[in-house]
Design an enzyme around this catalytic site. Structure first.
Site, PDB file in Angstrom:
ATOM      1  N   GLY A   1      -4.722 -13.991  12.470  1.00  0.00           N
ATOM      2  CA  GLY A   1      -5.659 -13.505  11.456  1.00  0.00           C
ATOM      3  C   GLY A   1      -6.751 -14.512  11.161  1.00  0.00           C
TER       4      GLY A   1
ATOM      5  N   ARG B   1       3.114  -1.591  11.157  1.00  0.00           N
ATOM      6  CA  ARG B   1       3.167  -2.887  10.476  1.00  0.00           C
ATOM      7  C   ARG B   1       4.023  -2.698   9.225  1.00  0.00           C
ATOM      8  NH1 ARG B   1      -1.313  -7.462   8.716  1.00  0.00           N
ATOM      9  NH2 ARG B   1      -0.577  -8.663  10.467  1.00  0.00           N
TER      10      ARG B   1
ATOM     11  N   TYR C   1       0.846  -1.198   0.000  1.00  0.00           N
ATOM     12  CA  TYR C   1       0.000   0.000   0.000  1.00  0.00           C
ATOM     13  C   TYR C   1       0.888   1.257   0.000  1.00  0.00           C
ATOM     14  CZ  TYR C   1      -3.663  -3.404   0.583  1.00  0.00           C
ATOM     15  OH  TYR C   1      -4.499  -4.473   0.363  1.00  0.00           O
TER      16      TYR C   1
HETATM   17  C1  FNR Z   1      -6.028  -9.488   5.910  1.00  0.00           C
HETATM   18  N1  FNR Z   1      -4.781  -8.905   6.173  1.00  0.00           N
HETATM   19  C2  FNR Z   1      -4.701  -7.549   6.396  1.00  0.00           C
HETATM   20  N2  FNR Z   1      -3.524  -6.979   6.795  1.00  0.00           N
HETATM   21  C3  FNR Z   1      -3.474  -5.684   7.146  1.00  0.00           C
HETATM   22  O1  FNR Z   1      -2.400  -5.201   7.531  1.00  0.00           O
HETATM   23  N3  FNR Z   1      -4.589  -4.899   7.088  1.00  0.00           N
HETATM   24  C4  FNR Z   1      -5.790  -5.382   6.667  1.00  0.00           C
HETATM   25  O2  FNR Z   1      -6.793  -4.672   6.670  1.00  0.00           O
HETATM   26  C5  FNR Z   1      -5.848  -6.739   6.260  1.00  0.00           C
HETATM   27  N4  FNR Z   1      -7.011  -7.289   5.777  1.00  0.00           N
HETATM   28  C6  FNR Z   1      -7.152  -8.655   5.710  1.00  0.00           C
HETATM   29  C7  FNR Z   1      -8.413  -9.216   5.508  1.00  0.00           C
HETATM   30  C8  FNR Z   1      -8.570 -10.609   5.528  1.00  0.00           C
HETATM   31  C9  FNR Z   1      -9.935 -11.195   5.372  1.00  0.00           C
HETATM   32  C10 FNR Z   1      -7.436 -11.433   5.721  1.00  0.00           C
HETATM   33  C11 FNR Z   1      -7.586 -12.940   5.783  1.00  0.00           C
HETATM   34  C12 FNR Z   1      -6.193 -10.872   5.885  1.00  0.00           C
HETATM   35  C13 FNR Z   1      -3.623  -9.757   6.477  1.00  0.00           C
HETATM   36  C14 FNR Z   1      -3.707 -10.280   7.898  1.00  0.00           C
HETATM   37  O3  FNR Z   1      -3.636  -9.238   8.852  1.00  0.00           O
HETATM   38  C15 FNR Z   1      -2.572 -11.281   8.206  1.00  0.00           C
HETATM   39  O4  FNR Z   1      -1.334 -10.616   8.090  1.00  0.00           O
HETATM   40  C16 FNR Z   1      -2.598 -12.477   7.252  1.00  0.00           C
HETATM   41  O5  FNR Z   1      -3.905 -13.005   7.120  1.00  0.00           O
HETATM   42  C17 FNR Z   1      -1.639 -13.590   7.740  1.00  0.00           C
HETATM   43  O6  FNR Z   1      -1.988 -13.999   9.030  1.00  0.00           O
HETATM   44  P1  FNR Z   1      -2.872 -15.363   9.276  1.00  0.00           P
HETATM   45  O7  FNR Z   1      -4.191 -15.143   8.642  1.00  0.00           O
HETATM   46  O8  FNR Z   1      -2.101 -16.482   8.625  1.00  0.00           O
HETATM   47  O9  FNR Z   1      -2.935 -15.491  10.776  1.00  0.00           O
END
Ligand code: FNR
Length: 369
Positions: free
Chosen positions: A337, A243, A195
């Site tokens: 997540g 982040r 982003y």
């Molecule tokens: C995300 N992720 C994400 N990351 C972030 O920094 N801002 C956001 O708004 C989002 N949106 C988002 C929506 C959905 C539905 C998912 C599944 C993921 C990424 C998320 O925070 C995380 O870094 C990743 O999903 C990896 O972690 P998990 O899911 O393996 O625990």
């Protein structure tokens, strides 16, 4: 089992020295919800129920979904924002509810840059083949970025002028001020996942020839100015967090060595909480699977002073896996997540499994599993 490290309290320092104490080291990762049909960025009942259920579920700290600092910073038109009073007041209700359950809440402030103005990532839209950029005549908008870029297979974004950069800095600060008024305990700057801020950081997406492009110092300038602008209005007794994408996963991109150096410089600016993810620029992907990004968090943790709070994220699904990350000092906390979407009681179940007390609300006191 000996006392759980995952469920031991931790204090994240603040610039004032006061610190914010978390009941445990399990945080909810920021996750877009695309839940605002009015397309006005004002959080609705969904955000209250979604984050409320996570507060019931034992997470010590919740991150909101990416919340846009300005209308054109939204990834999709159904994303949340915090650029006006109505949005601020709606967020305040969510914050109040989460606080009633003894849970802390951090807003993730975001600007999607070239990756804005896209259809929400929802099954209905995908089935209708509504993916990618929303056309201008269907409610989309002109996107902005560090440099004109074709990396994303999206509508072309405009290179930001110095004036637009200055204006965006004012938007970051205004959003931070509103986040404080809404009662958030912490503020996480979204500098990851390709982003806007990452578009400045990465040499893959930044070929500017002015003071915001070229050298490492120039590419990191925009983020450092964002942090400085926010730090002016965000109270010193509240946690300032970030982040970062630790890696672009391609040799000519943003690398973990850059992240380590940058984390140290951001620490000097007052950032104390670091959540280390990866990727997002172009189509480059690193490994996936259990704990795939943990080594990136460890590299940052090892380089920072001991009082920094570094969380690992990505593929952390099992309580024993999370416990091991803390016990072995790979990170200070974990960010959960997708596993939390599947089970909003993830943290309470983990506590049960690790022999730590659950923090169910009274209403669930008779529950058993
Ligand atoms: C995300 N992720 C994400 N990351 C972030 O920094 N801002 C956001 O708004 C989002 N949106 C988002 C929506 C959905 C539905 C998912 C599944 C993921 C990424 C998320 O925070 C995380 O870094 C990743 O999903 C990896 O972690 P998990 O899911 O393996 O625990």
């Amino acid at each position: 089992m000996a006392q759980s490290n995952l469920f031991s309290p931790v204090t994240i320092p603040t610039r004032s020295g006061a610190g914010m104490t978390l009941a445990n080291r399990v945080t909810l990762a920021p996750m877009c919800q695309y839940a605002i049909p009015a397309r006005d960025g004002v959080p609705v009942t969904w955000q209250l129920v979604h984050l409320g259920s996570m507060a019931h579920g034992g997470f010590a700290l919740l991150h909101t979904e990416a919340t846009a600092i300005s209308p054109e910073g939204r990834i999709s038109d159904q994303d949340a924002g915090i650029w006006n009073t109505e949005q601020e007041q709606a967020w305040a209700k969510v914050v109040d509810y989460v606080h009633q359950h003894g849970t802390k809440i951090s807003i993730q402030l975001a600007h999607a840059g070239a990756k804005a103005s896209t259809y929400p990532w929802l099954p209905a839209q995908n089935e209708a083949k509504q993916v990618g950029s929303i056309p201008l005549d269907e409610g989309g908008w002109q996107t902005i970025t560090s440099t004109d870029s074709e990396l994303y297979q999206l509508a072309p974004a405009q290179e930001m002028s110095t004036e637009q950069i200055q204006r965006s800095l004012r938007s970051w600060a205004a959003a931070a001020q509103r986040a404080h008024e809404a009662g958030f305990d912490a503020l996480q700057i979204h500098a990851a996942h390709g982003y806007l801020i990452h578009q400045f950081l990465s040499p893959l997406s930044n070929s500017r020839t002015d003071e915001y492009g070229g050298s490492y110092a120039n590419r990191t300038r925009y983020l450092k100015e964002v942090v400085a602008a926010i730090a002016e209005v965000w109270p010193a007794e509240k946690v300032l967090a970030i982040r970062l994408s630790g890696e672009d996963w391609v040799s000519e991109g943003w690398r973990i060595a850059d992240t380590v150096q940058l984390a140290g410089e951001l620490y000097e600016q007052g950032v104390r909480a670091f959540d280390i993810s990866s990727a997002g620029i172009g189509a480059f992907h690193g490994p996936s699977g259990p704990g795939y990004q943990v080594p990136l968090a460890t590299a940052v943790k090892e380089a920072l002073p001991d009082d920094a709070f570094v969380t690992a994220v990505g593929g952390i699904t099992h309580p024993l896996q999370a416990e091991q990350i803390i016990v072995t000092g790979q990170a200070d906390g974990v960010s959960i997540g997708r596993a939390a979407l599947g089970d909003p009681q993830w943290a309470n179940r983990a506590a049960e499994q690790l022999g730590a007390p659950r923090s169910n609300p009274q209403q669930y006191w008779r529950g058993r599993w």
